[in-house]
Design a protein around this motif. Sequence first.
Motif, PDB file in Angstrom:
ATOM      1  N   ASP A  14      41.501  28.767  37.176  1.00 53.47           N
ATOM      2  CA  ASP A  14      42.243  29.102  38.399  1.00 53.47           C
ATOM      3  C   ASP A  14      42.267  27.919  39.361  1.00 53.47           C
ATOM      4  O   ASP A  14      43.290  27.655  40.005  1.00 53.47           O
ATOM      5  N   HIS A  95      41.132  34.212  47.252  1.00 51.68           N
ATOM      6  CA  HIS A  95      40.802  35.619  46.971  1.00 51.68           C
ATOM      7  C   HIS A  95      39.296  35.852  47.044  1.00 51.68           C
ATOM      8  O   HIS A  95      38.777  36.739  46.365  1.00 51.68           O
ATOM      9  N   LEU A 115      42.497  40.234  45.438  1.00 51.75           N
ATOM     10  CA  LEU A 115      43.007  40.297  44.070  1.00 51.75           C
ATOM     11  C   LEU A 115      42.083  39.482  43.178  1.00 51.75           C
ATOM     12  O   LEU A 115      41.210  38.760  43.655  1.00 51.75           O
ATOM     13  N   CYS A 117      42.757  36.971  41.301  1.00 54.52           N
ATOM     14  CA  CYS A 117      43.152  35.606  40.947  1.00 54.52           C
ATOM     15  C   CYS A 117      44.055  35.002  42.018  1.00 54.52           C
ATOM     16  O   CYS A 117      44.971  35.655  42.515  1.00 54.52           O
ATOM     17  N   THR A 120      47.824  35.132  41.210  1.00 60.24           N
ATOM     18  CA  THR A 120      48.529  36.387  41.487  1.00 60.24           C
ATOM     19  C   THR A 120      49.087  36.372  42.913  1.00 60.24           C
ATOM     20  O   THR A 120      50.212  36.830  43.163  1.00 60.24           O
ATOM     21  N   ILE A 145      45.321  34.183  35.474  1.00 63.25           N
ATOM     22  CA  ILE A 145      45.017  35.608  35.613  1.00 63.25           C
ATOM     23  C   ILE A 145      44.145  36.083  34.441  1.00 63.25           C
ATOM     24  O   ILE A 145      43.149  36.788  34.629  1.00 63.25           O
ATOM     25  N   THR A 149      40.327  37.384  35.127  1.00 66.19           N
ATOM     26  CA  THR A 149      40.062  38.803  34.827  1.00 66.19           C
ATOM     27  C   THR A 149      39.337  38.985  33.492  1.00 66.19           C
ATOM     28  O   THR A 149      39.050  40.122  33.111  1.00 66.19           O
ATOM     29  N   THR A 157      39.535  42.994  38.378  1.00 70.00           N
ATOM     30  CA  THR A 157      40.941  43.169  37.998  1.00 70.00           C
ATOM     31  C   THR A 157      41.584  44.292  38.804  1.00 70.00           C
ATOM     32  O   THR A 157      41.033  45.386  38.903  1.00 70.00           O
ATOM     33  N   ASP A 161      47.197  42.525  39.446  1.00 69.26           N
ATOM     34  CA  ASP A 161      46.946  41.350  38.592  1.00 69.26           C
ATOM     35  C   ASP A 161      47.450  41.624  37.179  1.00 69.26           C
ATOM     36  O   ASP A 161      48.096  40.784  36.550  1.00 69.26           O
ATOM     37  N   ARG A 162      47.117  42.806  36.678  1.00 67.74           N
ATOM     38  CA  ARG A 162      47.468  43.158  35.302  1.00 67.74           C
ATOM     39  C   ARG A 162      48.990  43.236  35.125  1.00 67.74           C
ATOM     40  O   ARG A 162      49.537  42.709  34.153  1.00 67.74           O
TER      41      ARG A 162
END
Lengths: 305, 305
Positions: A14, A95, A115, A117, A120, A145, A149, A157, A161-162
């Motif tokens: 990240d 984040h 969040l 990440c 995101t 991401i 996660t 997560t 994000d997903r």
Amino acid sequence: MTTLVFGHKAPDTDSTGSPLIWAWYMSHTGTPAEARLLGTPNTEALFVAERWGFDLPAVISDVEDGQDCVIVDTNNPAELPANINGANVTAIIDHHKLVGGLETKGPIDITIRPLACTATIMHDLMGDDLAKAPEGIRGLMLSCILSDTLEFRSPTTTDHDRAVAEALAADLGVSIADYSAEMFAAKSDVSSFSEAELIRMDSKEFTVDGTGLRVSVLETTSPAAVLSRKDALMAAMPGVAKEDGADEVMLFVVDILNEEATLLVPNDRVKAIAEASFDCTVSGDTVVLPGIMSRKKQIIPNLKA
Amino acid sequence: MTTLVFGHKAPDTDSTGSPLIWAWYMSHTGTPAEARLLGTPNTEALFVAERWGFDLPAVISDVEDGQDCVIVDTNNPAELPANINGANVTAIIDHHKLVGGLETKGPIDITIRPLACTATIMHDLMGDDLAKAPEGIRGLMLSCILSDTLEFRSPTTTDHDRAVAEALAADLGVSIADYSAEMFAAKSDVSSFSEAELIRMDSKEFTVDGTGLRVSVLETTSPAAVLSRKDALMAAMPGVAKEDGADEVMLFVVDILNEEATLLVPNDRVKAIAEASFDCTVSGDTVVLPGIMSRKKQIIPNLKA
């Protein structure tokens, strides 16, 4: 002046990918910007940069007075260049919890979201411009991401994000399962690192009840490879702690696939911290903590020294 | 638990209106929330609340441990309840520079933008939900922007603040010129306040080159009414400075319509600061500073002690 975009020291995926993403976006929207690194990235980040066709950004050791900077993936001065408060920080995207200590010269753009990440958040800030991003930028975003996660296994997560990762993967024609496995294999290849390097690779310092702890995490799909070096890792801990001004090192070997962490227990003080913090009984020099995946969500909030 | 939403101590229109706006939005979107105040609002804020049909929020003196809070229009612990770092801050929306000192227990929503007004940021965050807001909420939003921008005269004004205010005014059928005049007349009616109250009404403390300065601003369309109390104001300054732990009070009487500030100069130290900071020559106990409207943009960045 070209704005420099960077994440934290000891860069992970990240903190390597998000500066590249944001530097592209700033340049695309009219503000010349370039990514920088505050250290050598981990093996997963190296794999990701190569996979999506990016040269590694240059590593910088500090920033000059007045240098325009964007900080991503941290707001902690301890993880940033020594002169960060002398630079001209123009934006922060992060984040993590607000730790205080960072000051800006005027009102700037700060976007912090709970969040998993940084990428995101960048996805949301970029809006329709994301469609104009080259494939590599969207690939970096997906990689960040999946890394942060642990392929949606980490309790950090969020549904958002997903959803963002799944949309990016579909758009890129990438299998999340296959690509995550490649990333985690790269992250798990730590054979070339010394014990001290492993301890510092993904590590943050915290003061808990007056005790200075270097809390280190090694996320891996091959915990046995790391744990085979257990004795050497424990032998290296006092030296690392002393050099970094900490009282103890706590190294959690996170087994990504089995969703558990093994904590190394080199002495009675770490044993006491482990038993007070994680409702476990330690007999020996390791303890397995089922379900523990996230330093931010599960380790730090529970630590009692 | 009901989330409490509040701005800074010595609340102005933005620190009174923005908590009401955001408490409505949170409640509307499923999180029960109520506005609070950290002191008695100024006369403009009182006028605005009544004009748009709001009861004044309750004044609180501190927050309990673990209390859910949203902080708006500041990120400065000195302007917040003493126990703010013991509370559970869930979001921050602000347009001031990051001063450090505020810490959060985990990652939260933080949105800071270099805009003139907190309410403008809220406008952007609310998106399509704004259309569902009652007229009073949109009226508060317009009022906050006109107040913080001094009807677009302040150099803090951005094109975006202006566009948002103009759209709100058109939607509400409000004349910006007429309504601003009413607001500024309310703000200018300071006859009921003591000199010490006037000095502290819109005031922030800063340390400049080691000297502690209480930098106070009085925005008014009737500067003569304030300046007629000049001797009493200067006589009250040493007591206020001593009580508040500052070395000097610097009181700028901002003439909204003529776009200039008159600084009161009670002694040689303030005279030296004024001449070093504003490229002026002081002869007497006041000095007129043409074009100076904004503490944030024009006073603080130039202060040299």
